[in-house]
Structure formats: C-alpha cells, structure tokens
Write a protein that holds these residues in place. Structure first.
Motif, short mmCIF file in Angstrom:
data_model
loop_
_atom_site.label_atom_id
_atom_site.label_comp_id
_atom_site.label_asym_id
_atom_site.label_seq_id
_atom_site.Cartn_x
_atom_site.Cartn_y
_atom_site.Cartn_z
N VAL A 70 0.91 2.57 -6.01
CA VAL A 70 0.21 2.32 -4.94
C VAL A 70 -1.21 1.57 -5.43
O VAL A 70 -1.65 0.71 -4.60
CB VAL A 70 0.34 3.17 -3.89
N SER A 71 -1.63 2.29 -6.34
CA SER A 71 -3.07 1.77 -6.77
C SER A 71 -3.16 1.93 -8.32
O SER A 71 -2.71 2.92 -8.81
CB SER A 71 -4.18 2.59 -6.18
N PHE A 76 -0.15 10.77 -4.33
CA PHE A 76 -0.55 10.54 -3.22
C PHE A 76 0.26 10.90 -1.84
O PHE A 76 0.15 10.78 -0.81
CB PHE A 76 -1.20 9.33 -3.04
N TYR A 100 2.77 9.05 2.59
CA TYR A 100 2.23 8.04 3.34
C TYR A 100 0.50 7.88 3.09
O TYR A 100 0.04 8.85 2.41
CB TYR A 100 2.19 8.55 4.78
N CYS A 101 0.00 6.54 3.27
CA CYS A 101 -1.28 6.54 2.98
C CYS A 101 -2.29 6.55 4.22
O CYS A 101 -2.45 5.27 5.02
CB CYS A 101 -1.58 5.39 2.17
N ALA A 158 -5.43 4.68 -0.89
CA ALA A 158 -4.70 5.39 -1.98
C ALA A 158 -5.93 5.40 -3.16
O ALA A 158 -5.92 6.47 -3.92
CB ALA A 158 -3.51 4.70 -2.41
N LEU A 160 3.17 7.04 -5.22
CA LEU A 160 3.66 7.60 -4.05
C LEU A 160 4.83 8.45 -4.27
O LEU A 160 5.58 8.57 -5.46
CB LEU A 160 4.21 6.54 -3.08
N GLY A 170 1.96 13.33 2.72
CA GLY A 170 0.77 12.39 2.52
C GLY A 170 -0.53 13.14 2.32
O GLY A 170 -0.83 14.20 2.89
#
Length: 796
Positions: A162-163, A319, A322-323, A327, A355, A360
């Motif tokens: 995600v990042s 993470f 869920y964000c 993130a 993720l 989260g």
C-alpha cells in the motif's frame, strides 16, 4: 518574560480535574442520560477473510424489542465511503465502505448491526443473525503479504503493497566502500493494541426538526471528527455537534472516525431515535485498532573508532486490513527522525507498508516508538562488533552544542536540544563505572545484571509546515479563545481533546501566566465543537506547544487590553503597569529597591476592569471595543523537539528467562513546563507503557488469521508489581522559537523505554553471545534465546 520570571509555569500544582475523576464524579459517554435511546450491537465476521454470501436477519427481527438490523448495503445508501488518497508518491489510494458489502477482511470485521430496546436484547439478537460466508485464503503477516501470488487483501492494492517510499541523502554506498566496518542490526516490534480503560463508544441524537445531529463520543480530535462525520453523512458541519466528555484513555485509538461510530450516527438519523453503542473488551482487543508491528534493519558504516559514516534503514510495517490513516504516515516519521541526536550526513531509507488480514492500524502513543531503539541498538551493535565501550561510541557521535542548530539528512532542524547534557546527567546519576564493577562481581556469582542506555529526541509539535514538507495532509495550527467575564473570572477554550492527560490544570496555568491571574480563576472548556474553536485536537505531543502556546499568546493579548483600560483610568502609560494575581500594579518614576523595580498596588483589580469593559463601555479609551473576549490561532514551528536520556538496570534470571527491572532513571529536557505535576505523570505513564509493550503486550494471530489474544488473560499488560520506581532528573531548557519556550513531551518515555530495556537485556546476556532483537521480551523468548548457550566466563 524569561523563565525565572514565570509565576505559574514551571511550578507544580495539583491536577484540578482529579477531584471529580478519583471520586467517581467524572462524566463519560455512558453517564450521558438520553431518554429512549436504542442500543446497537455489531455482528462480526468469524473469518479473517471471507466473501459475504448472504445475511438473513429474520430470526433476529422476530425477537421482541429488536427495532432494526442493517447491513453494509443499507449503509451504502445513507453514507459516503472513506477515500484515503492523499497525493503522496508511492502511496496507493484506498476506499473503505461503512460496513463491508461483499468481503470481510479480518476476524472481527463488522458485517451487520442490530438495534434494539436495550443492550441485552441487541446482543441476543446479534447471535440470531445468520451470515453465510465463503472462506477465502488469508494473509497473516507482512512477509507473506508481499510474496508473489499472495491473497489480495484490498482489490485496490495490488500485491498488498500500500505504500513504498525511498530516500537518499549524500552517498551511503561510497561511505560503506571506504568504511572500516559495515555493521548490520535488526529490530522487530510486535503487534500491540491500546487497551484504554474506557473502550470505544458513542451516542447519537438526531433532531429531525432542526436537521441536526448531536454526537457524544470520546475522541482526541472533536473538530476533525465532526468534519469527517458531516462529510460521510452528507451533512454540513453546522448540522453536527460533537461533544466529548471525560475520556477514559485513548493513546491514539480515539482519533479516527470508526465505522461503528458512523453506523450509529446514520442509524439515529434514519430511525429518528437516539442510538448508543459501547463495545466490550473482546471487541476492543480484536476490532478497535492495532499498532506497532514493524521490522527494521540498519546498516551502519563506521571507522575503526566507531564514528558513523553513513546509515541505511530498511523498514517494513504491517498495516492490517484497513487504512483509517494514510498508510505511510507512521513509518514515514520513523524514517525521517531515526538518526536522532547523532551526526549523520549520508543516509538512505526504504520503507514498505503491507496490508494483511488483521485489524487495521492506528497511531499508538509514540507511533514512532521503535525509532530510538533502532538508533541506540545500532550504536550498541557498533560497540559490540568493534569491542568498544557503548558510552564512548555514543559520545563520539552525539551532536555537540556548538553544532546546533543541526540539519538532519532528511531536512529536520534540531535546535534548543541538549542531548549531550542529558546523557552525561543520566550517567552521573547511575554511576556508570560503579555499575560496571557491580556487574562484574555479580557475574562471578552467576547473576546477570545489565545496563541499557537510550538517547531520545522526541518530535513534539508537528506544525503545518511539517505536514506540508513531508507530503502528509493536515494542519498543525491550534486555535483558542479567552473570555474575561464581568465578575473577573476567566473562561478559556482550545481545540484539544483531552483523554486523561491533565489538560485542564496545565492549560489553566498557560492562561494564568499569559494574563496575570491565579489559575484557580481560570476555567478551561474543551471537547465541545459548539464551544471550542476549530482546532486539530490532541495527537503526538503537540498539545503543550500548539495548544498551550495558543492559550498563552491569546491570554497575553487579553492582558494588553486590560492594562490599556487600566492605564487610561490611572492616566499612566501601559508600560508602567502589570497584573499579578488579578491585581493591577504600578511602577513609575524610576522607583527601585536594590536595583529592582518597585511595584505598588493601584487598588484596581481585573474585576474592576471587566465591569468597565462590559457595563460602562463609554468609559473605555478611544479605539477599544466593549467586552473582553479574544480569539487567536497559533501555528507553531514546523517541528520542535524535546530530548531525554534513559538508563535501565535489569537482572535476567537465565534459568527461567524472567527479567526484573531493578532501576530506571531518565534525565529529561522538555522546555518550559505548563505544570510539572502533569509532566511527571506523563513521563511515568509513557515509560510504563514502553516497558509494558516491550515485556508483555502482543496481539497474536494464528496462521488462519484468528486473533488468539481476545481477553486480558492472553493480552498481558504490566501492572505496578512489574514496574520499577522511576527516577526523573529535570534538566529543562526553553525553546527560543515557541510561545513561552514550551517544547512539549508525552511520547519520548515510550521511545526511551523500548531502547533502554532491550539494551539492558542484551548487556546482561553479553556473556552468552546472544542478542535479543524481537519484542516482547517474555521469559519464553529469553529461554529460547539462551537454549544451548553457556557464558563465556564468569568474570567477563
């Protein structure tokens, strides 16, 4: 005004809010009486990852007292999804439904909500909701998540990455090529959760006549939460009032607008009846929010004396599913500040966030908690590999006073910090050389003592320019108002969201100092969006610098007008007047005693001036408007830092793996103190939280994604029995760029405790040639580490 001139700041006083809190007269969300309120209970997924095939609520609806059962499809019609898509390079946009309509992503994911006459009926009915699931493969850790072909957690996030951010300053590769040695170290922090005494809960009241929602909730950020709530409900902010009464702890868990809270608000509007919800401890431990779970690897290029030539950081974070926050945010701060108080110019980082099918993440007190452990553990690794004294390695690399202000390789400006002074201060307090002698003697007898040191530079302000420069959306300003009433009492407000930190006492001192009245004459109002000005709320350690600074400056503006009115009545200059404890004093004509100004009473008080301002406005000097009400917004420096040095002495029982913390000392510089009593409580609390996390706390998921730590019998936290007496050495110096010299603090204790404790354990186990690099440091983990090991000699 210089530090010695402060009358109320830097002076310890009792916390005024404690009287109601410790006598059971606090007012929490559950104490808010709402006649006719319905109760909500959520149906949660038993699977870590599953397709929702169907939901049959007929049996639940047949139960007497059940009013409604709603699903994600209902809520999709009433609310807007959360889109987390700040324009940050390497950050993948995500979108979150109010309740999932197709797929549950972790065990505990809410898939339906039952509303009933009371909580008991709602819980019984929730068990009657029949949900048919199709189980899907689950991703249970970040390493698995990033493997090719791993199950997809979020369809918007390919490969679960995600990042991903990278950064390079200078030329670390060239530094490694010319280095005497490249030292590698590893650090792994386990998944944890916040465990507030008061779990999450809320109560929503919809006024159909006015089209207005009143939302009672324990939150750290009343105004930002109101903005989110209005946006998601497709309302104007003027249609929403958020009221946050006393809050029984938060530690970062009560910042986001959670899906359960949004659901309750939407139900109140749709049903046109008040609805309330309170989660139980099982829900809190499994479905509220998690934090931490990160892995770091450092490569330090050094010369033969242990001087740092370059540092490279690899960081990985899990993470969850869920964000609710960007993130990159938590790990990005670690990467930006990891170099701490050390002199480094060549630096690079690689940060990946994955993720997984777990609850989260949310910030947890010191979301950058691993930072100091990573840097200080790296210094320890250098000392071990080169056979050097870890104290001397630190001294060689610490930024010297004459080098300040110092620009870190990521561009952070360090100024008005004293890392060398606090480090030497804590070494003196523990008598470093004497400890080493005791340690050698103890080893001869088969007792293994260890001493851990940790230098901390804690980010405290997060001004607007910090967010802008780091590519993180948000503002760092704070707003305040001060109103002097006709009788001379003072009401004041700021946009913070207290959750037990002692803000009422601390902020009253800031107002008292700025205005010139006794703190007992000041009433602080927070947590009500119709009363408090729009502020960014409480997060990080910004409340002292941003919130206290805003109130102090606003009160100074109020003092200026009060003295201007008094000067006109007395026919003297404003510069010849001051106000002390609400009394106007005069000094003029060169009157001195022993070289000091001679102040004398004028007979005027703040109450006299206030009566004139409100009830006789025609007597005011030209240009001054009636009343004494003041508003001010304050945007502090991009970032300010406080600093500390921690020392932890432990004894490890190598037969059982048990760790006993024998002594804990911290030397701290956090600038001007709003209230030393409050600061000391924050220091004790932060250190205790860090020790608890390093020793015990662990959210454990099995290979199928089932949370096995759903009660406080499995999720262990430290109690007074396991925690040491904490010795605090105050070494405070003011910041020259903030209001009143405030630096702030509250999270550095967590950061220091992780590093000091772990370094102490490794020092104790040095004869066995093992290194603990994973938390928690449980007896079982210690025994696994020591299995098959014997000490080199009894005397080394």
């Amino acid at each position: 005004m210089s530090e010695p001139d402060f009358r109320y700041l830097n002076r310890p006083t009792r916390r005024t809010e404690d009287r109601r809190l410790v006598t059971g007269r606090g007012r929490y969300v559950d104490d808010v009486a709402i006649p006719g309120a319905l109760h909500a209970c959520f149906v949660r997924s038993p699977h870590a990852h599953a397709r929702i095939v169907s939901i049959d609520a007929s049996d639940a609806l047949a139960l007497h007292g059940v009013v409604a059962v709603v699903t994600g499809r209902d809520l999709a019609q009433w609310t807007a999804p959360l889109r987390m898509a700040p324009p940050i390079e390497g950050l993948v946009p995500v979108e979150i439904e109010t309740l999932p309509t197709a797929v549950a992503r972790f065990q505990g994911d809410p898939v339906a909500c039952v509303v009933a006459r009371d909580r008991y009926i709602a819980e019984d009915a929730a068990e009657r909701v029949l949900v048919e699931y199709e189980a899907l493969p689950a991703v249970t850790d970040m390493w698995q998540a990033l493997e090719p072909g791993a199950p997809q957690v979020d369809p918007m996030v390919y490969g679960n990455l995600v990042s991903h951010q990278v950064f390079t300053a200078g030329d670390p590769a060239a530094a490694e090529a010319r280095a005497h040695r490249v030292v590698e170290a590893h650090f792994s922090q386990q998944r944890q959760t916040h465990v507030p005494i008061e779990t999450r809960g809320c109560a929503a009241v919809w006024d159909a006549g006015r089209g207005h929602l009143t939302f009672h909730v324990g939150t750290q950020v009343p105004h930002p939460l109101r903005t989110q709530l209005a946006t998601r409900l497709l309302l104007d902010e003027s249609q929403v009032t958020v009221i946050s009464p006393d809050v029984g702890g938060s530690f970062g868990q009560k910042i986001a607008l959670y899906r359960e809270e949004l659901t309750v608000a939407a139900l109140a509007r749709e049903l046109r009846r008040p609805v309330r919800w309170r989660e139980d401890r099982l829900e809190n431990l499994t479905a509220a929010a998690n934090s931490r779970e990160d892995f770091c690897r450092t490569r330090a290029a050094v010369d033969a004396h242990g001087t740092l030539l370059s540092l490279t950081l690899e960081l990985r974070e899990d993470f969850g599913a869920y964000c609710f926050f960007p993130a990159n945010y938590l790990a990005r701060v670690v990467a930006m500040i990891v170099t701490g108080p050390y002199r480094i110019s060549d630096y690079a980082y690689d940060v990946k966030i994955a993720l997984s099918n777990k609850c989260g993440n949310a910030p947890m007190r010191a979301p950058m908690s691993i930072t100091s452990w990573v840097m200080e553990g790296t210094m320890e690794a250098i000392a071990r590999e080169l056979g050097l004294d870890p104290v001397e390695v630190r001294r060689r690399n610490l930024i010297a006073p004459h080098e300040l202000p110092y620009r870190t390789p990521t561009g952070e400006r360090l100024e008005d910090i004293t890392p060398g002074e606090t480090f030497e201060g804590v070494l003196r307090a523990i008598d470093y050389e004497a400890f080493r002698m005791r340690q050698r003697d103890a080893r001869m007898r088969g007792h293994y003592l260890g001493l851990g040191l940790c230098n901390v530079v804690e980010p405290t302000t997060y001004g607007s320019r910090f967010y802008k420069a780091s590519g993180i959306p948000g503002s760092g300003h704070e707003a305040s108002w001060v109103r002097i009433e006709p009788g001379g009492m003072v009401n004041a407000s700021v946009g913070l969201g207290p959750s037990g930190q002692g803000y009422e006492s601390a902020m009253a001192n800031a107002v008292a100092e700025g205005l010139g009245v006794e703190p007992a004459r000041v009433r602080i109002h927070m947590g009500h969006t119709d009363i408090a000005p729009y502020g960014m709320g409480s997060r990080g350690a910004r409340s002292g610098t941003a919130g206290g600074g805003a109130l102090y400056l606003c009160a100074r503006e109020a003092r200026h007008k009060v003295l201007a009115i008094a000067a006109a009545r007395l026919d003297v200059s404003v510069q010849s007047l001051r106000m002390i404890d609400g009394r106007i004093e005069y000094c003029g004509g060169g009157n001195t005693t022993a070289g000091h100004p001679l102040w004398r009473e004028t007979g005027l008080t703040l109450a006299d001036i206030a009566q004139s301002a409100y009830l006789d406005p025609t007597s005011l000097p030209a240009g001054l408007t009636p009343g004494l009400e003041f508003h001010l917004a304050y945007d502090p420096p991009a970032m300010t830092y406080s600093n500390s040095a921690h020392a932890c002495e432990v004894e490890v029982d190598v037969a059982t793996g048990a760790i006993r913390v024998a002594r804990y000392v911290v030397a701290e510089d956090c600038g001007t103190l709003l209230n030393p009593t409050v600061v000391e409580g924050q220091q004790h609390g932060a250190i205790s939280m860090g020790l608890s996390g390093a020793l015990f706390e662990h959210v454990v998921y099995d290979e199928t994604g089932q949370n096995t730590t759903g009660s406080l019998a499995e999720y262990l936290i430290a109690t007074a029995t396991e925690l040491p007496n904490i010795e605090i050495i105050p070494m405070h110096t003011p910041n020259r760029t903030t209001a009143a010299g405030i630096k702030g603090m509250a999270e550095g204790g967590v950061m220091g405790a992780l590093g000091a404790l772990t370094n102490a354990v490794n020092d104790a186990l040095a004869p066995f040639q093992v290194v603990a690099w994973q938390h928690p440091l449980t007896p079982m983990a210690m025994r696994d580490l020591l299995r098959g090991r014997t000490a080199r000699t009894r005397g080394d």
